[in-house]
Scaffold this active site. Structure first.
Site, mmCIF file in Angstrom:
data_model
loop_
_atom_site.group_PDB
_atom_site.id
_atom_site.type_symbol
_atom_site.label_atom_id
_atom_site.label_comp_id
_atom_site.label_asym_id
_atom_site.label_seq_id
_atom_site.Cartn_x
_atom_site.Cartn_y
_atom_site.Cartn_z
ATOM 1 C CE LYS A 1 -6.669 3.415 -11.774
ATOM 2 N NZ LYS A 1 -6.820 2.740 -13.082
ATOM 3 C CB SER B 1 -6.187 2.665 -16.399
ATOM 4 O OG SER B 1 -5.280 3.605 -15.868
ATOM 5 N N GLY C 1 0.820 -1.197 0.000
ATOM 6 C CA GLY C 1 0.000 0.000 0.000
ATOM 7 C C GLY C 1 0.856 1.249 0.000
ATOM 8 N N PRO C 2 0.232 2.386 -0.177
ATOM 9 C CG PRO C 2 -1.383 4.046 -0.252
ATOM 10 C CD PRO C 2 -1.211 2.582 -0.420
ATOM 11 N N PRO C 3 2.503 4.896 1.229
ATOM 12 C CG PRO C 3 4.434 6.068 0.685
ATOM 13 C CD PRO C 3 3.149 5.591 0.098
ATOM 14 N N GLY C 4 2.267 5.519 4.760
ATOM 15 C CA GLY C 4 1.459 6.148 5.790
ATOM 16 C C GLY C 4 0.142 5.490 6.091
ATOM 17 C CB VAL C 5 -1.914 2.863 4.579
ATOM 18 C CG1 VAL C 5 -2.190 3.810 3.445
ATOM 19 C CG2 VAL C 5 -0.907 1.796 4.155
ATOM 20 N N GLY C 6 -0.118 2.557 7.617
ATOM 21 C CA GLY C 6 -0.009 1.774 8.845
ATOM 22 C C GLY C 6 0.463 0.352 8.646
ATOM 23 C CE LYS C 7 3.443 -0.192 3.355
ATOM 24 N NZ LYS C 7 3.044 1.230 3.302
ATOM 25 C CB THR C 8 5.843 -0.354 9.829
ATOM 26 O OG1 THR C 8 6.387 -0.274 8.512
ATOM 27 C CG2 THR C 8 6.921 -0.819 10.784
#
Length: 834
Positions: free
Chosen positions: A760, A717, A394-401
């Site tokens: 999107k 797309s 996912g994009p940065p800052g979504v809470g993966k870590t």
């Protein structure tokens, strides 16, 4: 000096004289030339000057010299054209390239040039013999070379045989002999001349020329005209040289003694070890070895690892404590005994408690939480299941870590994070072999040693940013680590034995999967985190971000109150991101300004509302509701996917007079260019159906531009968006401003599915778009769309681009009527203003 001594003198001091042999028939000819020069010695008042670097030449010395400076070469030519005499004088500063008169010593040697040899590189080599000392009175620069006015120096005390002179001669001879015995490099031929030389002045010059003195000391000998004083000075320099040689010999003797002492200590230690063995006593190393043996027994290693550890321990017992390999083997034993071979933490298999912890730490992300609880359920039913590797994309800052840290807390496992960003060396994963200096185990083994258990949760962060170069490919090394079928026998190069990684729970994070090696991607279960809706951001900010920033900035909830509408204004007007990092920074800015007010003594509580939020964050940075203010011809709104989330893409089309060419600008990639060409071909083939005059394709050029031209764009797309912008421009029908679209187009107008639907749609929602056109086959992706979006947005699914045109294009506006001619109005008095 007789002829035999002079021959030896010439041979010793002219090691390069062999280069002149083609021009000299034999040594006797050279000696004859020297004798002739001595007999005819008459020093002129003016002579060319040749500055010397790092050398002082004494009378009766025969030395080859290299001459490379232009003025020096011209001085040699002048001397050869006159009487072959030249004045040799040393310069004070060796680095001075073009010395003047003040840069030279005042005393030098008048020499005769015996031979001259020109070299291919422009330099010349001359063979000179010193004739007599001379003092320079004045040096003038003629422009071509230096010229000096000289005064010959008369040697006083020459031939005197006083007791002091006799004693000095004997001391110099003895000192020369002693210096040779101490290691001074003086040839036997020179020593033979010294032994038979009675002239005090010449003995002083000969001794000084063979001592390898500094230029200052050698010049001090040349400056002395009195032979007794000169010999006394040489005697002082010889004594100083003997002192240096004596200290040097003592240092060498001490070094050899240290080596002998080390060998002697080795044998003594071996004897002491044998004696201690007989007496049953031990030393420090023996105690350390006993501790290692106890640790090996207590660690409950696998059999193969225990056998290797005991074998290396026996090797350590036979090694010398001070040997270099002993330290390496000690480090290896410490790591082997510290690894958690059989130490594991107990998993928390309470599914309800695990779900509560996940909900407490993270709002939303239901799919990820559901997958974690399922893994716990399987582990509860089966003792040792083979789990899969989860990859959060996912994009940065979504809470993966942070999600990985919450999972470890829910499982009651140790958490270790390994950042793989920029990793190039394969040895960082597999470890270095012990033969290398500074060898150490790989990061996986280090993580296990840090965790202290063999079943931690290891988060491999930024796996998509692993590189590869001449040091290896770390992605290939990770294939074994992340494969449940292989990692039960992972071999680290430093350990040299296998370690079971099947109990470790691995999780990885990535922004994109395109850069991840396909074989590595196949070993992971991919879970996508598309981003957060506005409602989710508001809830996360209220639950987590705001309390965290209040605590970090040293204030309390009583000092600041941020209303929900104010948070919504921050989200809409100050952030345009899929994650939460910018939102957290903006909240932190508000909290810091509140902290400053409190530090200045203003204790009243601060209430942040939509009306005063700009006082803390400045003017708004984005206006999503003003993306398109009105319907326009030739401007269509598309939806794009990026590594940092979804984005809105505006495509502009403009027709202009030309010859039917298609112009594409805006840093478009090859795939997007092909989509534009396909859309243009479709419009051209359906001109009549689309109410476009066919001749317009021949008399108009079509220019397609996508703003933000500095950013590369690619992908299929945008096909239907390109087609809509083209048809709008050609048919002069405006595009609805509240419609955004995405989909790939074919030459027949079919709309094919695309990826990144959730990203999107969230981007369209941030831009306040009310209608989104999607391919028909992407209807299945609507399960991922948050339910609250269905009440705010309309989703239209299409199979052909004609349906797109019907939905997105407005009807063609009627042509304006011709203005009606009216009679001119008569002037009237101006109406009064009220």
């Amino acid at each position: 000096m007789n002829r035999r001594q002079r021959a030896i003198f010439i041979i010793h001091h002219s090691s390069f004289i062999i280069d002149f042999m083609p021009q000299i028939s034999n040594i006797a000819d050279s000696i004859e030339a020297v004798d002739t020069a001595e007999q005819q010695l008459q020093i002129p008042e003016f002579l060319p000057v040749l500055p010397l670097r790092d050398i002082v030449i004494y009378p009766f010395m025969i030395v080859p010299l290299f001459v490379s400076r232009e003025k020096s070469i011209r001085a040699v030519d002048e001397a050869l054209g006159e009487n072959r005499m030249i004045f040799l004088v040393s310069q004070r500063d060796l680095d001075k390239e073009e010395p003047a008169g003040e840069d030279l010593y005042t005393t030098g040697t008048v020499a005769v040039i015996m031979r001259m040899l020109k070299l291919p590189d422009g330099r010349i080599r001359i063979l000179v013999q010193g004739l007599a000392r001379a003092r320079v009175e004045e040096i003038t620069d003629t422009g071509e070379y230096l010229k000096g006015r000289l005064t010959a120096m008369t040697e006083s005390g020459a031939g005197e045989r006083s007791l002091e002179v006799e004693a000095l001669v004997r001391n110099v001879r003895a000192s020369m002999e002693r210096a040779t015995n101490l290691g001074k490099n003086i040839s036997p031929e020179v020593m033979a001349i010294v032994a038979g030389l009675d002239d005090a002045g010449r003995l002083a010059d000969l001794a000084a020329s063979n001592l390898e003195l500094k230029v200052e000391d050698a010049q001090s000998v040349l400056d002395i005209a009195d032979t007794t004083a000169r010999l006394r000075r040489v005697n002082e320099l010889l004594n100083k040289e003997i002192e240096v040689l004596t200290v040097q010999q003592e240092i060498n003797t001490q070094a050899r003694a240290d080596i002998d002492r080390s060998q002697r200590e080795f044998f003594l230690r071996q004897q002491l070890k044998a004696i201690q063995t007989e007496l049953g006593e031990g030393n420090e190393l023996a105690e350390e070895i006993a501790q290692f043996r106890e640790k090996i027994e207590a660690s409950d290693m696998p059999k193969h690892a225990e056998e290797e550890a005991l074998r290396q321990l026996k090797k350590l017992e036979r090694m010398h404590p001070d040997a270099a390999e002993t330290a390496t083997l000690r480090n290896w034993m410490e790591i082997m005994t510290d690894l958690p071979w059989s130490k594991a933490s107990v998993d928390n298999l309470d599914l309800i408690k695990a779900q509560q912890i996940l909900d407490e730490d993270h709002y939303g992300l239901e799919k990820v939480k559901e997958r974690i609880v399922e893994a716990l359920a399987v582990r509860k039913l089966k003792e040792k299941p083979k789990g899969s590797i989860l990859c959060l994309v996912g994009p940065p800052g979504v809470g993966k870590t942070s999600l990985g840290r919450s999972i470890a807390r829910a499982l009651d496992r140790k958490f270790v994070r390994l950042s793989l960003g920029g990793l190039h060396d394969e040895a960082e994963i597999r470890g270095h072999r012990r033969t290398y200096v500074g060898a150490m185990p790989g990061r996986i083994i280090q993580a296990l040693q840090q965790a202290g258990t063999n079943n931690p949760l290891i988060m491999l962060d930024e796996i998509d940013k692993v590189g590869a170069d001449f040091r290896g490919d770390p992605s290939s090394a990770l294939l074994e680590v992340l494969d449940p079928e292989q990692n039960n026998s992972f071999r680290d190069n430093y350990l040299g034995v296998t370690f079971d990684l099947s109990n470790v729970m691995f999780m990885t994070t990535a922004n994109v999967l395109d850069t991840v090696q396909p074989a590595l991607r196949d070993r992971m279960e991919v879970i996508r985190l598309a981003g957060y809706t506005e409602e989710e951001k508001l809830e996360i900010a209220r639950r987590h971000l705001l309390p965290k920033q209040i605590e970090e900035n040293g204030i309390s909830a009583k000092n600041v109150q941020i209303s929900k509408k104010a948070l919504s204004a921050v989200v809409q007007q100050y952030t345009q991101e899929a994650g939460l990092r910018q939102l957290e920074r903006e909240i932190g800015r508000i909290c810091r300004k509140v902290a400053r007010r409190i530090a200045e003594g203003k204790s009243e509580a601060v209430r942040v509302t939509p009306k005063n939020v700009h006082e803390y964050l400045g003017p708004p940075r984005s206006f999503p509701e003003e993306v398109l203010r009105k319907d326009q011809i030739g401007v269509a709104t598309g939806l794009a996917w990026t590594a940092v989330g979804g984005d809105v893409l505006f495509i502009e089309a403009l027709r202009m007079k030309g010859k039917g060419q298609l112009v594409l600008t805006g840093q478009l990639g090859e795939v997007m260019r092909e989509s534009a060409q396909a859309a243009y071909s479709y419009a051209k083939s359906r001109a009549k159906e689309l109410e476009i005059p066919e001749e317009d394709f021949e008399k108009y050029d079509m220019h397609i531009h996508i703003p933000e031209g500095a950013i590369p764009k690619d992908g299929p797309s945008a096909g239907i968006t390109l087609a809509t912008a083209m048809v709008s421009s050609l048919s002069q029908r405006a595009v609805r401003k509240d419609v955004a679209m995405t989909g790939e187009i074919t030459l027949r107008g079919n709309v094919l599915p695309i990826g990144g639907v959730k990203e999107k749609v969230l981007a369209a929602r941030r831009a306040r778009v009310t209608t989104v056109i999607l391919p028909h086959l992407n209807r299945r992706d609507m399960e991922e769309i948050p339910k609250e979006l269905f009440g705010e947005m309309q989703f239209v699914f299409v199979e052909n681009v004609r349906e797109v045109f019907r939905e997105a294009l407005k009807e063609k506006a009627p042509a304006p009527a011709a203005p009606v001619q009216r009679p001119p109005r008569l002037p009237q008095a101006a109406a009064p203003r009220v």
